[in-house]
Design a protein around this motif. Structure first.
Motif, PDB file in Angstrom:
ATOM      1  N   GLY A 196      10.948   9.292 -13.474  1.00 19.20           N
ATOM      2  CA  GLY A 196       9.509   9.430 -13.358  1.00 19.20           C
ATOM      3  C   GLY A 196       8.824   8.118 -13.678  1.00 19.20           C
ATOM      4  O   GLY A 196       9.458   7.176 -14.165  1.00 19.20           O
ATOM      5  N   PRO A 197       7.515   8.020 -13.416  1.00 17.90           N
ATOM      6  CA  PRO A 197       6.812   6.743 -13.624  1.00 17.90           C
ATOM      7  C   PRO A 197       6.692   6.332 -15.085  1.00 17.90           C
ATOM      8  O   PRO A 197       6.448   5.164 -15.360  1.00 17.90           O
ATOM      9  N   GLN A 257      -2.907  13.281 -13.514  1.00 18.89           N
ATOM     10  CA  GLN A 257      -2.890  14.582 -12.821  1.00 18.89           C
ATOM     11  C   GLN A 257      -1.502  14.918 -12.279  1.00 18.89           C
ATOM     12  O   GLN A 257      -1.367  15.485 -11.190  1.00 18.89           O
ATOM     13  N   LEU A 258      -0.480  14.554 -13.036  1.00 13.16           N
ATOM     14  CA  LEU A 258       0.894  14.875 -12.636  1.00 13.16           C
ATOM     15  C   LEU A 258       1.365  16.187 -13.230  1.00 13.16           C
ATOM     16  O   LEU A 258       2.502  16.608 -12.993  1.00 13.16           O
ATOM     17  N   PHE A 264       0.673   3.165 -11.254  1.00 13.98           N
ATOM     18  CA  PHE A 264       1.162   3.638 -12.545  1.00 13.98           C
ATOM     19  C   PHE A 264       1.757   2.498 -13.365  1.00 13.98           C
ATOM     20  O   PHE A 264       1.817   2.572 -14.587  1.00 13.98           O
ATOM     21  N   HIS A 265       2.220   1.457 -12.688  1.00 15.90           N
ATOM     22  CA  HIS A 265       2.894   0.361 -13.396  1.00 15.90           C
ATOM     23  C   HIS A 265       1.926  -0.787 -13.684  1.00 15.90           C
ATOM     24  O   HIS A 265       1.898  -1.296 -14.795  1.00 15.90           O
ATOM     25  N   TYR A 266       1.180  -1.206 -12.671  1.00 12.62           N
ATOM     26  CA  TYR A 266       0.180  -2.263 -12.866  1.00 12.62           C
ATOM     27  C   TYR A 266      -1.121  -1.578 -13.294  1.00 12.62           C
ATOM     28  O   TYR A 266      -1.952  -1.208 -12.456  1.00 12.62           O
ATOM     29  N   ARG A 267      -1.290  -1.389 -14.593  1.00 12.45           N
ATOM     30  CA  ARG A 267      -2.329  -0.509 -15.126  1.00 12.45           C
ATOM     31  C   ARG A 267      -3.748  -0.942 -14.763  1.00 12.45           C
ATOM     32  O   ARG A 267      -4.656  -0.122 -14.703  1.00 12.45           O
ATOM     33  N   ASP A 268      -3.984  -2.224 -14.565  1.00 15.95           N
ATOM     34  CA  ASP A 268      -5.347  -2.681 -14.273  1.00 15.95           C
ATOM     35  C   ASP A 268      -5.608  -2.816 -12.774  1.00 15.95           C
ATOM     36  O   ASP A 268      -6.646  -3.365 -12.381  1.00 15.95           O
ATOM     37  N   ALA A 292       9.296   1.009  -6.145  1.00 16.34           N
ATOM     38  CA  ALA A 292      10.432   1.936  -6.104  1.00 16.34           C
ATOM     39  C   ALA A 292      11.247   1.839  -7.389  1.00 16.34           C
ATOM     40  O   ALA A 292      11.702   2.858  -7.927  1.00 16.34           O
ATOM     41  N   LEU A 293      11.452   0.623  -7.898  1.00 13.47           N
ATOM     42  CA  LEU A 293      12.236   0.454  -9.128  1.00 13.47           C
ATOM     43  C   LEU A 293      11.527   1.071 -10.330  1.00 13.47           C
ATOM     44  O   LEU A 293      12.171   1.598 -11.238  1.00 13.47           O
ATOM     45  N   ASN A 294      10.191   1.013 -10.322  1.00 13.90           N
ATOM     46  CA  ASN A 294       9.411   1.523 -11.449  1.00 13.90           C
ATOM     47  C   ASN A 294       8.979   2.968 -11.262  1.00 13.90           C
ATOM     48  O   ASN A 294       8.224   3.487 -12.086  1.00 13.90           O
ATOM     49  N   ARG A 295       9.428   3.610 -10.176  1.00 14.96           N
ATOM     50  CA  ARG A 295       8.979   4.981  -9.866  1.00 14.96           C
ATOM     51  C   ARG A 295       7.453   5.061  -9.833  1.00 14.96           C
ATOM     52  O   ARG A 295       6.857   6.019 -10.326  1.00 14.96           O
ATOM     53  N   ASP A 296       6.846   4.035  -9.278  1.00 17.20           N
ATOM     54  CA  ASP A 296       5.386   3.996  -9.163  1.00 17.20           C
ATOM     55  C   ASP A 296       5.003   4.778  -7.904  1.00 17.20           C
ATOM     56  O   ASP A 296       4.900   4.231  -6.803  1.00 17.20           O
TER      57      ASP A 296
END
Length: 307
Positions: free
Chosen positions: A33-34, A54-55, A79-83, A266-270
């Motif tokens: 998951g992310p 909202q997951l 989900f990974h690059y928060r900003d 894909a690597l980060n499940r984003d």
């Protein structure tokens, strides 16, 4: 022509919907998951993160909500690059990927058609066999093998060009563009050669020559246009292959394009980043094929009436 255009455009809608649906559910059922990491998060923090994005809703509700967001051209937050939002990441990487793909496509069309026509003119000669043998090697060797070889020869061995990176300068575009274009050059050369040979043996070409027209006029004015029809029909998938193939090339040459974002997502499940890039590529491929269909129908009106 208008009816044909509208029918082709309408047929693209279910294709895109099927792509979105398959990609959405496949990425959600994939392991991980992310917010998974080597260090497990406390259950309360995990639940808060899932609620924020909202997951925690049922998957079907998430799907229809996502479809609604797409209609508003909103791919959501990364989900990974928060900003960053996915729209911003695509807008940042698209010009780089487009530049790389456009240069590779121009190289492929120019060199592929030229080599193909020249080989057809030298049919069954040593030059023809040599050219097509080289083209077969170009098709057989994938660009993720060709790219390191180019780096080894021209960046490390000769030191003529940079090995990677991207700052918009021509010197950094040369190697990745060539690595991306080489397989397409080989394909287009073989298609052009076969089509050109067939056209040159047609009755209307014999008639043109019997009238005493110069050989250059016969080739350019009468033979080249029908010979390019298979090449034009191939350009849609070729452009799509070049753009999607840039995923590998961008990673090898550390180019900050959409392909790099896709691999990292894909690597980060984003989920949102992967979905955004998949939809972006999907729309692009459908649009390119649509434009090719229109050009093909314009060149050969029988296609419009057969549809």
């Amino acid at each position: 022509m208008l009816n044909y255009s509208l029918k082709r455009l309408a047929s693209a809608v279910p294709t895109l919907l099927l792509l979105i649906t398959a990609a959405f559910f496949l990425i959600r059922i994939a392991p991980g998951g992310p917010f998974d990491s080597e260090k497990a998060l406390p259950a309360e923090i995990q639940a808060n993160l899932e609620a924020k994005y909202q997951l925690d809703d049922p998957l079907v509700i998430q799907y229809f909500r996502y479809l609604g967001d797409i209609l508003l051209l909103d791919f959501g937050p990364s989900f990974h690059y928060r900003d960053w939002t996915v729209n911003e990441l695509i807008a940042q990487g698209a010009p780089v990927s487009f530049t790389l793909g456009a240069i590779a496509l121009v190289l492929a069309v120019l060199f592929g058609t030229t080599i193909g026509v020249w080989a057809a003119m030298k049919q069954n000669s040593a030059a023809d066999y040599l050219t097509m043998s080289v083209a077969m090697i170009g098709i057989s060797v994938p660009n993720f093998v060709m790219a390191p070889l180019l780096v080894l020869a021209f960046a490390i061995g000769l030191g003529w060009l940079p090995a990677g990176g991207w700052d918009g300068s021509l010197s950094r575009m040369v190697l990745p563009s060539i690595a991306l274009a080489l397989p397409m050059i080989a394909y287009i050369a073989r298609i052009t050669r076969g089509s050109m040979i067939e056209v040159l043996h047609s009755d209307f070409i014999r008639t043109a020559r019997a009238k005493g027209l110069p050989e250059g006029e016969v080739l350019i004015r009468h033979a080249l246009k029908p010979a390019l029809l298979p090449v034009i029909s191939y350009l849609g998938p070729a452009a799509a292959a070049i753009l999607t193939g840039s995923v590998v090339i961008e990673r090898i040459f550390t180019i900050p394009g959409i392909g790099s974002h896709f691999v990292q997502g894909a690597l980060n499940r984003d989920y949102t980043l992967v979905m955004g890039v998949v939809i972006f590529y999907g729309v692009l491929i459908i649009l390119l094929n649509y434009l090719v269909d229109l050009v093909y129908a314009w060149l050969d009106p029988r296609i419009r009436y057969d549809t």
